[in-house]
Design an enzyme around this catalytic site. Structure first.
Site, PDB file in Angstrom:
ATOM      1  CG  HIS A 147     -76.440 -86.684 -92.150  1.00 55.98           C
ATOM      2  ND1 HIS A 147     -75.185 -86.731 -91.599  1.00 55.98           N
ATOM      3  CD2 HIS A 147     -76.683 -85.374 -92.391  1.00 55.98           C
ATOM      4  CE1 HIS A 147     -74.690 -85.507 -91.511  1.00 55.98           C
ATOM      5  NE2 HIS A 147     -75.584 -84.665 -91.978  1.00 55.98           N
TER       6      HIS A 147
ATOM      7  CD  GLU B  17     -79.034 -82.803 -94.810  1.00 53.35           C
ATOM      8  OE1 GLU B  17     -78.136 -81.951 -94.973  1.00 53.35           O
ATOM      9  OE2 GLU B  17     -79.314 -83.299 -93.700  1.00 53.35           O
ATOM     10  CG  HIS B  18     -74.200 -84.012 -96.588  1.00 52.39           C
ATOM     11  ND1 HIS B  18     -72.977 -83.446 -96.290  1.00 52.39           N
ATOM     12  CD2 HIS B  18     -74.880 -84.014 -95.406  1.00 52.39           C
ATOM     13  CE1 HIS B  18     -72.918 -83.135 -95.010  1.00 52.39           C
ATOM     14  NE2 HIS B  18     -74.066 -83.479 -94.454  1.00 52.39           N
TER      15      HIS B  18
ATOM     16  CD  GLU C 176     -70.775 -83.660 -99.344  1.00 50.60           C
ATOM     17  OE1 GLU C 176     -71.230 -83.045 -98.358  1.00 50.60           O
ATOM     18  OE2 GLU C 176     -69.947 -83.152-100.129  1.00 50.60           O
TER      19      GLU C 176
ATOM     20  CD  GLU D 237     -72.779 -82.822 -90.383  1.00 49.52           C
ATOM     21  OE1 GLU D 237     -73.810 -82.465 -89.789  1.00 49.52           O
ATOM     22  OE2 GLU D 237     -72.770 -83.197 -91.565  1.00 49.52           O
TER      23      GLU D 237
END
Length: 939
Positions: A63, A66-67, A137, A144
């Protein structure tokens, strides 16, 4: 050169697109789609690597990767330049990490597709992941995760996974957090950036990728473009990850799990691991079973539970995030009484399954659920009726494989276990097949049976297109009871229609009690109709009944052949409405819980709610609605309905495959049912009773400020909505505001989220309230308090002045063209077009050529005019800047809340202490919806 795969694609006869499958030399598989009529291009890359491939001890790495791929590449090293390019050229982009795959996608204006695709390709060719960007990030991923900590959906999903084999990847926590991506790796001596690069190089291999490209150019041109951009993706010949089958060993079957949710409300979920649906996509056995078990008509599980007063909703079907396992589930929203009858409910579910096992597998039922949107494909559709396979899948829904999850706050104090990632309290007990058998025997007798054939299945697909295209809706009938707008379809040529009937009732919203009672009326109306009208939904004939600020609205969309049956049934139910005390009690209970649950909403949603409460003149706070609801009973609603309907105006729109005479007949029949039957409570509206929707006008060069503590003191997230009010609907100001949003949205996201890492939820976008246009910036954060966030937003606007002032002519014209392209984008279907036209009708603006007229304004717009707009309305301290900042302080920032509340305010700042005193003190914008339509009917 790519190898062309000789595939005969199955498609609709009306599909004019061209398709081609190719395989590049690096083994990347590509689907090319050429559509000469499209005004948008798009691409999606599916990488067959997902969260299940996370290395042990680094949860969320897939995940996180992906960011990171959105940041920069060797060819385009400027951070976030990809997203900026897509946004500035009328597009959108996103990605999602699944268990076994990660999907990246975008759409963009046709003229900018080649460069957009090149930028997209660099995700997979040579991405850059700087150490600084990686460190920043991680905070976004953590934000999130923290956003989801108090989400019952996220908490329960992780609990389902937690109660599975620890050796199966399904068991993992896969979102990622500071702990799993920073603290944990450092403790093990790992460099998270090196782990990212390693994961990327080992897993992002061309042979594990599938690309789909959709554009306007020919297939040959698209193929050449793809070959030039994607052939450099490395192929490491990596093997496809294969999940080790079913994650639920015997230890995790035959269990009853009691869990404590965050919000009010009881839910029951009955789950079975089953063979994956994808393995039998042609036969679709789970589709057949899901539609039977999830049916809501007479004789169904839900029908019985509803009439017993035990359930408020039921869904059934199979779902999976893997090719190797699947889960079939029955999810039920329980009433308080239903909670007390959990065992009976489970017994009824298994009784129905037994009924299905002992009944014939019906082909007619299978044929009814043939996807209606594909009926015109006919025999070419890959669909195969296999009763033996359906029976096998039915046999998998057995007591010895069941997992039952029961959510309720009533379990507080009686659980003994805690899920480690979200902190959900729960307990587990074993339930044997004998227990299920006893529950079945003890369950009340019920007339369970399979549905009757569906009367709403259409059979007449005749098109009634006019000889010439009708460009805009027009009024074809006026009476003291109604106004009818009509637009026949000659563009989409489908046997479908769009019908909406707005009931303008001046007493619907004149107090908290009236608003709550109108909501209850609408909910009960829908509830009463469901037994009959559920079959219409199955037959792609959808309907909705919803509250509006001035009454309620009925909308019906879908195949027009049997539409009259449904419309007449809805109107008869309205005309003959009687309150059923038992159903009233159930809905009152549900509404009480929903009002209580408002405090558990995300802080940014709370801020948006309070902003609307301050802007809309006729709106009521949820705490007053809750207080009003608590004192209501069925008699109150019975007495209210005749008053609600005593003065009513119907504003109607009929569009699609319905001719003018038929449209008029629909409305005259409605008038007969509602207004002209003996003892009807309906009377036409007096012109003076027409209620406009009006919005508060803020003061120029004044900053209004509203601060509050978050409703849920356990939520550490804070939030802000920074609202700048600009103008009421005006072509020039409309396009200038839209242009600014187009130019500024991605830089705002980049600065406030990516660079400053203020929070995962960050956006800048235009806002419209009853035609009053503005701009809003939303941030939700655990790291900064709202007062600090407010300062950072103003700092962004201050720094962005230079960007606006230094716009060269070429860049200005490029952005103008991107906005023009957006406005000239074609409607994709009847629903899009009719929905847009209905908004113009109900708002009273009637600007059906809005896009075309605003394009003309854009083509004449000068850069100097745009800069002047910024200087007048948006620039910090601009003379016409009207700002309202709504700040919600979460648990992390209560000290800061006390501090700022004790400080004096800067000049030209107004602190709002009382929302309603503030609202009453402000002038209001005039309403464009000023009264019943006076346009003469046109022949």
């Amino acid at each position: 050169m790519a190898r062309v795969s000789d595939v005969e694609f199955i498609r609709s006869r009306s599909d004019t697109r061209d398709y081609r499958r190719i395989i590049l030399p690096n083994s990347l598989q590509v689907m090319l789609i050429s559509d000469a009529e499209t005004d948008k291009a798009a691409a999606v890359m599916r990488v067959s690597v997902g969260a299940f491939s996370d290395p042990d001890g680094i949860n969320g790495l897939a995940h996180f990767l992906e960011h990171m791929l959105f940041y920069a590449s060797e060819k385009y090293p400027e951070e976030n330049s990809y997203s900026k390019y897509i946004t500035e050229h009328g597009g959108s982009t996103n990605a999602v990490t699944g268990s076994e795959s990660t999907n990246f996608y975008f759409d963009v204006n046709i003229d900018n597709f080649n460069e957009a695709l090149d930028r997209f390709a660099q995700f997979f060719v040579k991405p850059l992941m700087s150490a600084d960007a990686v460190n920043r990030e991680i905070n976004a991923v953590d934000s999130e995760h923290k956003k989801n900590l108090l989400s019952d959906n996220s908490r329960m999903y992780q609990l389902y996974k937690h109660l599975s084999s620890k050796d199966h990847p399904y068991h993992k926590f896969t979102t990622g957090s500071i702990e799993t991506l920073d603290v944990g790796p450092k403790e093990k001596g790992l460099d998270i950036r090196e782990e990212l690069l390693k994961f990327y190089s080992e897993n992002y291999s061309a042979n594990l990728m599938n690309l789909t490209v959709y554009g306007k150019e020919s297939l040959d041109n698209l193929q050449s473009l793809v070959e030039s951009l994607f052939s450099d993706i490395t192929n490491t010949e990596n093997r496809l990850f294969k999940c080790p089958g079913n994650p639920c060993t015997e230890e995790y079957l035959q269990i009853l799990v009691k869990a404590i949710p965050i919000t009010e409300g009881d839910y029951l979920k009955i789950v079975w691991p089953t063979t994956p649906s994808i393995q039998h996509y042609k036969e679709a056995p789970h589709h057949y079973l899901g539609n039977l078990i999830g049916h809501e008509g007479e004789g169904s599980i839900y029908y019985i539970l509803k009439h017993l007063g035990w359930a408020m909703g039921l869904m059934a079907g199979a779902g999976s995030d893997s090719n190797e396992y699947s889960f079939f589930s029955v999810s039920i929203r329980l009433t308080d009484e239903g909670h007390d009858h959990m065992e009976d409910i489970v017994g009824i579910v298994f009784k129905y399954i037994d009924l299905l096992k002992g009944s014939e597998i019906h082909k007619w039922f299978f044929d009814e659920f043939f996807p209606p949107e594909e009926w015109l494909v006919g025999e070419s559709l890959p669909s195969k009726f296999d009763p033996i396979l359906i029976q096998k899948k039915l046999d998998e829904l057995s007591p010895d494989k069941v997992r039952i999850f029961w959510e309720s706050k009533k379990f507080e104090g009686s659980t003994d276990l805690t899920e480690p990632w979200y902190g959900t309290s729960y307990s587990v007990q074993k339930i044997t097949p004998d227990t299920i058998k006893q529950w079945k025997n003890n369950a009340p007798d019920a007339d369970l049976h399979i549905p009757e054939p569906n009367i709403f299945i259409p059979s007449d697909f005749t098109l009634h297109a006019p000889k010439e295209e009708v460009k805009f809706p027009k009024v074809i009938r006026n009476s003291s009871f109604s106004t009818l707008w009509h637009k026949p379809d000659k563009k989409f040529l489908v046997p479908k229609a769009y019908v909406v009937i707005d009931f303008h009732c001046p007493l619907a919203n004149n107090s908290p009690e009236a608003e709550v009672l109108t909501s209850l009326f609408v909910s009960l109306l829908t509830d009463y109709l469901n037994d009959y009208a559920y079959n219409a939904q199955i037959a792609s004939l959808s309907y909705s009944i919803s509250n509006t600020t001035t009454g309620f609205q009925v909308a019906v969309t879908g195949y027009n052949h049997k539409m009259r049956l449904l419309i007449d049934a809805i109107m008869m139910q309205i005309a003959r409405f009687k309150v059923k005390p038992n159903r009233f009690a159930v809905f009152k209970e549900t509404y009480l819980k929903e009002y209580e649950n408002i405090k558990f909403s995300q802080p940014y949603s709370q801020a948006s709610y309070y902003l609307s409460l301050m802007l809309y003149d006729q709106s009521w706070p949820s705490n007053e609605n809750l207080e009003a609801l608590s004192a209501l009973n069925a008699d109150h609603l019975s007495n209210f309905i005749p008053n609600l309907l005593s003065r009513t105006l119907l504003e109607c729109f009929v569009a699609g495959n319905i001719e003018a005479k038929e449209a008029e007949k629909i409305i005259t029949d409605i008038e007969e049912i509602l207004f002209k039957t003996p003892n009807s409570v309906f009377k036409p509206l007096f012109p003076s009773q027409y209620l406009p929707v009006r919005v508060v006008m803020l003061e120029s060069s004044l900053k209004c400020l509203y601060r509050m503590k978050g409703m849920n003191l356990k939520d550490e997230n804070s939030a802000i909505v920074h609202y700048i009010q600009i103008h009421q609907d005006n072509p020039l100001l409309n396009v200038q505001l839209q242009l600014f949003s187009l130019i500024a949205s991605q830089p705002a996201f980049n600065q406030l989220r990516s660079v400053e890492q203020l929070g995962y939820i960050t956006s800048l976008s235009p806002r419209s309230d009853a035609g009053v246009k503005g701009l809003e910036v939303i941030i939700q954060s655990t790291v900064k308090d709202p007062d600090n966030l407010d300062a950072r937003i103003d700092a962004f606007f201050a720094s962005f002045e230079r960007t606006i002032y230094e716009l060269d002519d070429k860049e200005f014209k490029r952005n103008v063209k991107a906005l023009i392209d957006l406005k000239l984008e074609k409607f994709k279907n009847l629903w899009e077009e009719s929905g847009y036209e209905w908004v113009e009708i109900i708002n009273g603006t009637h600007k059906f050529d809005r896009f075309e007229s605003e394009v003309e304004v854009l083509r004449e717009l000068k850069k100097e005019e745009f800069i002047n707009f910024f200087n007048q309305y948006i620039k910090v301290n601009a003379p016409k800047r009207k700002t309202l900042s709504v700040q919600v302080f979460g648990n992390n920032h209560l000290t800061e809340y006390e501090r700022v509340c004790g400080e004096s305010d800067p000049p030209r700042t107004y602190r709002i202490e009382d929302i309603f005193r503030f609202r009453r003190s402000r002038p209001l914008f005039g309403s464009r919806r000023s009264g019943p339509c006076q346009i003469a009917a046109q022949s």
